[in-house]
Write a protein that holds these residues in place. Structure first.
Motif, PDB file in Angstrom:
ATOM      1  N   LEU A 186      -3.844   4.406  -1.980  1.00 41.28           N
ATOM      2  CA  LEU A 186      -4.807   5.038  -1.239  1.00 41.28           C
ATOM      3  C   LEU A 186      -4.709   6.369  -1.146  1.00 41.28           C
ATOM      4  O   LEU A 186      -3.806   6.877  -0.804  1.00 41.28           O
TER       5      LEU A 186
ATOM      6  N   LEU B 178      -5.932   6.339   8.219  1.00 40.88           N
ATOM      7  CA  LEU B 178      -5.605   5.190   7.090  1.00 40.88           C
ATOM      8  C   LEU B 178      -4.434   4.364   7.601  1.00 40.88           C
ATOM      9  O   LEU B 178      -4.328   3.260   7.231  1.00 40.88           O
TER      10      LEU B 178
ATOM     11  N   ARG C  21       0.874  -1.197   0.076  1.00 39.23           N
ATOM     12  CA  ARG C  21       0.123  -0.198  -0.183  1.00 39.23           C
ATOM     13  C   ARG C  21       0.951   1.368   0.021  1.00 39.23           C
ATOM     14  O   ARG C  21       1.952   1.391   0.499  1.00 39.23           O
TER      15      ARG C  21
ATOM     16  N   ASP D 199      -1.040  -0.759  -4.156  1.00 42.50           N
ATOM     17  CA  ASP D 199      -2.455  -0.489  -3.847  1.00 42.50           C
ATOM     18  C   ASP D 199      -2.706   1.055  -3.303  1.00 42.50           C
ATOM     19  O   ASP D 199      -1.950   1.279  -2.268  1.00 42.50           O
TER      20      ASP D 199
ATOM     21  N   ARG E 114      -5.217   1.705   9.748  1.00 42.39           N
ATOM     22  CA  ARG E 114      -6.087   0.710   9.335  1.00 42.39           C
ATOM     23  C   ARG E 114      -5.048  -0.089   8.292  1.00 42.39           C
ATOM     24  O   ARG E 114      -5.349  -1.217   7.955  1.00 42.39           O
ATOM     25  N   HIS E 115      -4.292   0.371   7.405  1.00 43.60           N
ATOM     26  CA  HIS E 115      -3.944  -0.055   6.109  1.00 43.60           C
ATOM     27  C   HIS E 115      -2.496  -0.222   6.163  1.00 43.60           C
ATOM     28  O   HIS E 115      -1.851  -0.867   5.413  1.00 43.60           O
ATOM     29  N   ARG E 116      -1.489   0.293   7.112  1.00 43.88           N
ATOM     30  CA  ARG E 116       0.050   0.205   7.212  1.00 43.88           C
ATOM     31  C   ARG E 116       0.568   0.235   5.641  1.00 43.88           C
ATOM     32  O   ARG E 116       1.126  -0.559   5.303  1.00 43.88           O
ATOM     33  N   PRO E 117       0.304   1.599   5.433  1.00 47.27           N
ATOM     34  CA  PRO E 117       1.182   1.806   3.851  1.00 47.27           C
ATOM     35  C   PRO E 117       2.806   1.708   4.066  1.00 47.27           C
ATOM     36  O   PRO E 117       3.308   1.989   5.175  1.00 47.27           O
TER      37      PRO E 117
ATOM     38  N   ALA F 184       0.432   5.593   0.150  1.00 45.14           N
ATOM     39  CA  ALA F 184      -0.565   6.558   0.623  1.00 45.14           C
ATOM     40  C   ALA F 184      -0.338   7.825  -0.258  1.00 45.14           C
ATOM     41  O   ALA F 184       0.860   8.112  -0.366  1.00 45.14           O
TER      42      ALA F 184
END
Length: 411
Positions: A141, A158, A118, A139, A161-164, A120
């Protein structure tokens, strides 16, 4: 040939229908307010010619030879000295010369990001970075922004939740918005990166192009020793000297930088030697600071011309744009108009081009946005271009009203 013959990455980034429309810009009657590149009138061509001549006279054999992958040592020294004069702790060994900032983004992405990781980004952000992340299989975000930059509360949610793997930012006069991230938010983002262990890729392509007051210190300059382990800083000569030199530089933590150098060696080995020598002689002669002063005045005059034209031609239109304080762009909102759908009519029928805002988003775009560049058109072209855009907008609004009327009259 079957698509299965190609790498899967080729399916992640598709040709842009918008860019295909820009082939129409070759028409001499079209005024482009689209391109984010320096005006030829802004370049110090005499200074660049002199620097190139000095490079060829004093370093002829070096100019046409291979160079270190990290870059020409004396140029790196000058970049580091200039950074130190601004209070940034930087040594020549801490930076890598790249073939433009687009390559710097690509190298960092290839070193840090695996398919499925991920990343960001600000929403909206630079299209070239989005395409690089998508090509690598990230991915991507989006994080909402406002006039102070990325919204830190949404970013923190973010991240939790998503750990970019990384966060890509343009903190100074961002492309496309022109926004400048506030000092408070810069410090907050640095703290988040340290706490949650993600890299910040700070793309500072426009920070030198301020009109009145310079922006806050870069995240790279603000970071303490612990925070700096998570900051990658990119800067470029493309907007402040000449894009044709294809020179930028990248600063990163030592271990990460070693991997980036290897990645560059697998690509083009090193940035163009002659370009590096020309840039060195230009900086070494003390030419950059006076050129920057002229450049800032030039773009401020361009921006003011666009602001005057917007006020004159679009005062009766719901066209919302913050005055530019630096950089190259106006970021506008045109309520109730799909700027992507309007583009063909703008180019073909009204002879003016812009970039629809949807191009700068991942996921759900804001279709009422558009980016206008005041960088490369003349003052006269800016005025006429805005007049044409105003006529196009009025035509679109009338046409939309007629469609509603026709729909209401249907049995």
């Amino acid at each position: 040939m079957e698509t299965s013959q190609y790498a899967s990455a080729t399916r992640r980034v598709q040709p842009s229908a918008i860019r295909e429309l820009f082939s129409l810009l070759s028409r001499p009657d079209v005024i482009s307010l689209a391109g984010g590149f320096p005006s030829a009138a802004a370049l110090d061509l005499n200074g660049l010619r002199g620097a190139t001549e000095r490079a060829l006279i004093s370093s002829l054999s070096t100019a046409f030879q291979y160079c270190n992958s990290e870059g020409y040592g004396p140029l790196r020294d000058l970049i580091a000295q200039r950074a130190k004069a601004k209070g940034i702790k930087l040594d020549a060994s801490d930076l890598l010369i790249t073939t433009g900032s687009q390559q710097a983004i690509d190298l960092i992405t290839r070193v840090l990001v695996n398919p499925g990781d991920r990343v960001a980004v600000e929403a909206p952000t630079y299209l070239g970075a989005l395409q690089t992340f998508q090509f690598q299989g990230a991915d991507v975000l989006p994080v909402p922004t406002d006039h102070e930059g990325v919204r830190v509360e949404e970013l923190e949610a973010l991240v939790v939740r998503h750990r970019p793997k990384l966060l890509y930012l343009i903190p100074n006069f961002a492309n496309p918005t022109g926004y400048v991230m506030s000092l408070r938010r810069r410090k907050q983002v640095l703290s988040l990166a340290k706490t949650h262990r993600f890299f910040i890729v700070e793309d500072d392509a426009y920070g030198e192009l301020y009109f009145e007051e310079p922006p806050p210190p870069s995240l790279f300059a603000l970071a303490n020793e612990e925070e700096r382990q998570w900051v990658v800083h990119l800067a470029s000569f493309s907007k402040i000297l000449a894009p044709g030199l294809r020179l930028a530089w990248l600063s990163a933590p030592a271990e990460l930088l070693r991997h980036v150098v290897v990645a560059k060696q697998l690509g083009d080995t090193h940035a163009p030697t002659l370009s590096q020598l020309a840039a060195f002689h230009y900086l070494n002669a003390g030419s950059l600071e006076p050129a920057l002063s002229r450049l800032r005045r030039f773009y401020q005059n361009q921006a003011r011309a666009m602001q005057r034209a917007i006020k004159t031609e679009l005062s009766g239109t719901p066209f919302n744009a913050r005055p530019a304080e630096g950089g190259m762009f106006y970021w506008a909102d045109l309520p109730f108009v799909d700027t992507t759908a309007m583009l063909r009519n703008a180019i073909e029928e009204h002879g003016v081009a812009y970039v629809p805002g949807a191009a700068f988003y991942v996921g759900q775009p804001e279709r009422t946005r558009l980016r206008l560049s005041f960088a490369s058109a003349s003052v006269e072209q800016i005025g006429e271009g805005i007049r044409r855009l105003a006529r196009c907008i009025r035509w679109e609004r009338v046409e939309a009203s007629n469609q509603i009327t026709r729909a209401e009259q249907l049995p």
